[in-house]
Structure formats: structure tokens, C-alpha cells
Design an enzyme around this catalytic site. Sequence first.
Site, PDB file in Angstrom:
ATOM      1  N   GLU A  45       0.830  -1.207   0.000  1.00 27.00           N
ATOM      2  CA  GLU A  45       0.000   0.000   0.000  1.00 27.00           C
ATOM      3  C   GLU A  45       0.871   1.266   0.000  1.00 27.00           C
ATOM      4  O   GLU A  45       1.836   1.346   0.762  1.00 27.00           O
ATOM      5  CB  GLU A  45      -0.886  -0.006   1.256  1.00 27.00           C
ATOM      6  CG  GLU A  45      -1.877   1.150   1.337  1.00 27.00           C
ATOM      7  CD  GLU A  45      -2.639   1.156   2.672  1.00 27.00           C
ATOM      8  OE1 GLU A  45      -2.179   0.502   3.631  1.00 27.00           O
ATOM      9  OE2 GLU A  45      -3.687   1.808   2.740  1.00 27.00           O
ATOM     10  N   LYS A 118     -10.287   2.041  -1.557  1.00 28.15           N
ATOM     11  CA  LYS A 118     -10.414   1.488  -0.199  1.00 28.15           C
ATOM     12  C   LYS A 118     -11.754   1.881   0.425  1.00 28.15           C
ATOM     13  O   LYS A 118     -12.088   3.065   0.515  1.00 28.15           O
ATOM     14  CB  LYS A 118      -9.252   2.026   0.629  1.00 28.15           C
ATOM     15  CG  LYS A 118      -9.045   1.407   1.985  1.00 28.15           C
ATOM     16  CD  LYS A 118      -7.703   1.953   2.562  1.00 28.15           C
ATOM     17  CE  LYS A 118      -7.395   1.417   3.940  1.00 28.15           C
ATOM     18  NZ  LYS A 118      -6.047   1.860   4.395  1.00 28.15           N
ATOM     19  N   CYS A 166      -5.557  -2.858   2.974  1.00 31.47           N
ATOM     20  CA  CYS A 166      -5.223  -2.683   4.399  1.00 31.47           C
ATOM     21  C   CYS A 166      -6.412  -2.807   5.358  1.00 31.47           C
ATOM     22  O   CYS A 166      -6.843  -3.919   5.622  1.00 31.47           O
ATOM     23  CB  CYS A 166      -4.465  -1.391   4.606  1.00 31.47           C
ATOM     24  SG  CYS A 166      -3.443  -1.435   6.124  1.00 31.47           S
TER      25      CYS A 166
END
Lengths: 307, 307
Positions: A45, A118, A166
Amino acid sequence: MTTTNLRVGLVQQACSSDRAISIAASEAGVRAAAAQGAQLVMLQELHTGLYFCQHESTELFDLAESIPGPSTEWLGGLAKELGIVLVGSLFERRAPGLYHNTAVVMERDGRLAGKYRKMHIPDDPGYYEKFYFTPGDATETTADGGRRGGFEPIQTSVGKLGLLVCWDQWYPEAARLMALAGADLLLYPTAIGANPADPFEERERQREAWVTIQRSHAVANGLPVIVANRIGYEPDPSGQTEGAKFWGSSFVAGPQGEFLARAGTDDAEVLVVDIDLARSENVRRWWPFLRDRRIDAYGDLLKRYRD
Amino acid sequence: MTTTNLRVGLVQQACSSDRAISIAASEAGVRAAAAQGAQLVMLQELHTGLYFCQHESTELFDLAESIPGPSTEWLGGLAKELGIVLVGSLFERRAPGLYHNTAVVMERDGRLAGKYRKMHIPDDPGYYEKFYFTPGDATETTADGGRRGGFEPIQTSVGKLGLLVCWDQWYPEAARLMALAGADLLLYPTAIGANPADPFEERERQREAWVTIQRSHAVANGLPVIVANRIGYEPDPSGQTEGAKFWGSSFVAGPQGEFLARAGTDDAEVLVVDIDLARSENVRRWWPFLRDRRIDAYGDLLKRYRD
């Protein structure tokens, strides 16, 4: 059942405040993985620089870039040159004042196969992501009947990639939605570490929890999981915390959650490993979890809480 | 934050075709746990006898019993005598031709605090549960505005128990629903083992996957998890398979998935360990996963598949 082998690679690296240095490390890793025959390579990331979310500063929005933009141009060129599918990550500037934490997939011919914004955004001391990143949109149907946004796997020449980022990794819902949408693999570029001021036992509990939950997504969905995380210590520019020691521990797991490859906590590593994609269906035949989901009784999953 | 300590116990045992022998082993374990101060004790799935689902036989429905019935009478008496909350499991006869795999919770005063009918029912070679057990009903609202059935925690004097059974353990949805309904603990009475004919590596992958996914429910929900599983080899009366070697490995995990207590794979064991219930909220403050769930984007969780 036929064997459908896919050789995957991932790059675990330290990052630098100098974008050129970070990019050089990523690129060296991608080339090393491709040289070992990897057909799909994933970077961690926000791999082009330091994890800037340790503090909140309006100036840092200058780091954001558009899609297409410098990162997709670089990654696309690399993917095309090496003939691989390449997964990268960037700080996306969608509009003035509107930014996302976005993962991108470049096809072997260099074009953008798709992007994922995300969906779950963290915010805790040292990880002030809610300041920087708008959560990805929920899925919407486009005029031509397609879908965009949300938990949508990205179709590539090596399979449908269930690409998440994440903080998403803590949510079984995200992994499940990707599996239900036909993902062949789950992928998690991440940037996570521990507060060096915490006791060793606490840091280890956190790291182990992080490994465990991602392996569990493999188990629950009968899918391989690929996780790439950064290494190295990065100080907190605000001085409010002791900074972050990123714990590496990148890994590839098979569809029973079994480790296929595993990196350490401190060093830059390139992992390359073969995944037998046909094994996913084999595992699902023995453990047919998708068969027995009680969709008639899951309605409250759409509630915040039962009160 | 105050410490709210709960001492929990679980019994890992072999079972016998002789109900009296199975019950004696359970009772000895429960008494041993209570003698060590356990306030909540859990038995494994279907602890009064052999795991009869290895083959399909209509005669075996004779093993089923009503609620209240012999098992709840025995368990209630034991709970009352020892002053503990006791979780048991039984083959429930709800009506002629309608049977469930049901876990029961007996309060310290001996009354039935609640029951949970297994919602996800397996069926694979050696585990022919779909023949014997109707899946539990989805939640319905009762005339007085209460709820029954489904994924409903059971209120007791030691907290709200998110009680699930065996195959449920593979479903993150079940654990999440219990957490969203206010469960303080997740509990899994189980009966699972491996086919002795499988290679050691396969058996270990399965056992590790089973441990991993249950620890992950602790992580995802910031809740302690208690798992009790049987031990011992039980032959397949039909002779179609090599029988089952139940792998024990009962454990208690804290809200980061960390092991608090862990049994081996082969021996009868009684685990007793303290759980700090206040720690669950502490962990949830640091890792506030419930805060960020994307309930606006989870709709497809109620679909069987996206096609």
C-alpha cells in the site's frame, strides 16, 4: 480436475521520503519477481513514499495524483515491458478536495484493468486516514448495466482479482463480497506496524491477529490470499507518537489458509510462489461453506448494531 | 476501566456409545472446572454419545430428546448444585420428524436460560448432519416484541453468550451477528476431526484452518472465544469411511485472538482460565472495526452468489 498454476510475486520493501528511491526499490522487486516467472505481482500500500498519515497536514494533499497519472503510467509501462499483471497503490486525487486510497491493476498490455478505492478507512493515533481518504463509493450500476465502485473484483488475464486494501483486511464482509462476486484470489496491499512504545507482547499480539484474520478470509472463502506489507521504522513528523515500526510479514496463503510463502518482519523481500487455482474448487467441494450460508437469516448484517 | 473478570471452563472428552459413561465423563469435568472456580463451563457438541452422524439411520432418531428433557434436567441440576452457568448440547426432538442440533444454557438456579438451534448444517462424507438436523429457524419477532430463533445471544448472569455450534464456526456472518446483537463472548461446542486415511499434512491443514477461523472471529469482533471439541477415534458403523479421529484442540482466545488456554489433540482435558471482559472494550477502542462497517455497501451479503 486440471491444474491451473499461477505464479505470483509480491514485493516487501521499506519506503523513502524520496519518491524516486521508493519507486526504484519497487521496480527492482517487480523485475526480480518477473525474472522468476511471476505472472502476477503485487506491491504494498502507498509504496511510492513514507506512510504520510501519521499526522494531518493539508500540504500532504500535494502528494495525490490522478488516474491516469504518473503512477499508472509508470506501473503500466512496467507491466507491459515485463508481460505481467501488476498491482500497485496510490494516493488518488479524484477532484479538488476529494481523495482516495486506491489500488490499481495494470494488465500485461499496459492498460488499466481496473481500480479499487479502499472502502473501510481507519483512524487511530498514527493512522489518520479519515483526514486524507474518502471511503470508496458503494457499488452503483452504470448506464450500460455494468457495475462500478464497491467490492467488485477486477477481471484480468490471470483471473478475477478480489483486490482490497489494508483496513479492509479486518472485515470478513469485504472478503466474502469479493468471493460472492467470483473473485479467484484475495489481495491485500497494506501498510501496518506497531507503536515501538508498546510492549513486545502487545506488538506481537497485533501482528499475529493481522496474520490470523487474513488467513481466515482464505479459509472462509476457499480462496488464496496475497498480502504485502511494508517494513522499516518511520518517525512521526508531529512528534506526538513514537512513530511506526512496520512489521512486514507479507505472505501468500492457499485456500485452507495454509502458508505458501512468508516473509520476515525486518528485511526487504521478494516472494514468488506457485498457486494452484484448481485447488480452490477442490477445497470448496470438501468444505462447501458457500452452500450453507443462511441468507434468509443474515439481514441484520446490514445494521450498524442491534439496539 | 474496571476489570470484570470471568473464570471460564471447558471440558474436552472422549464419548462412548454408553450414555451413562459419556455423562459421567462430562460431569466429572464440569465438577473439576467448578472446583477451580469456573463461573461458566461449556461442554462439547453432542457430548452424551458417539458422533452418530457418520452414517444415516432412521433408528438413530431414537436418541433425540425434548427440551425440557433428560439432558436439560441433568444439566440444570448440575448447574444449580455447583452454582455455575453451564452450556450443554443435545439432539433435540422438536416434533415427530423434526429434529435439531441444539445447544442449551442452564442458569445458576438450574433453569433454562436459553437455547440455540444450529443454523448452518454440514453434510459431507462422515458428517451426514443434513439427514438428522433441521437448520434453526431465522429470527422471528414474538407477540410480546421479543425475538426468538436465529443468531440471538442468550442473556445469563455472567453475560450475553453468543452461542453457536460447530459448522457455524466457519461463517464469519454468524459471529458478526452475535457481536452486533451485543454478545460478550462467542462459544462454539464442536465435534470435528479428520479422516485417518488422509495424509498427516492434510489433517493438520484442516485442524489449523479450524483454529484460525475461530480465532479470527475474536479478532473481527473484539470478543473472547471459547471452543470445546471432542477427542478420540470413532469408527464408521457403515464401514464406508475409515471413521473419524476427533482432534480436540479446544481453546480459549482473548479479543485479539490470542490464546489464553489450549488443549492438546489426544487427551481428555479440563481448561479453566480467567477472561478479563473489560479488555474487549479496550481492544475495540484501539481497533474500532464496528465503527467503520460499510453497511451501505454490504447488501450483496444477502445473496447466494452474484451471477
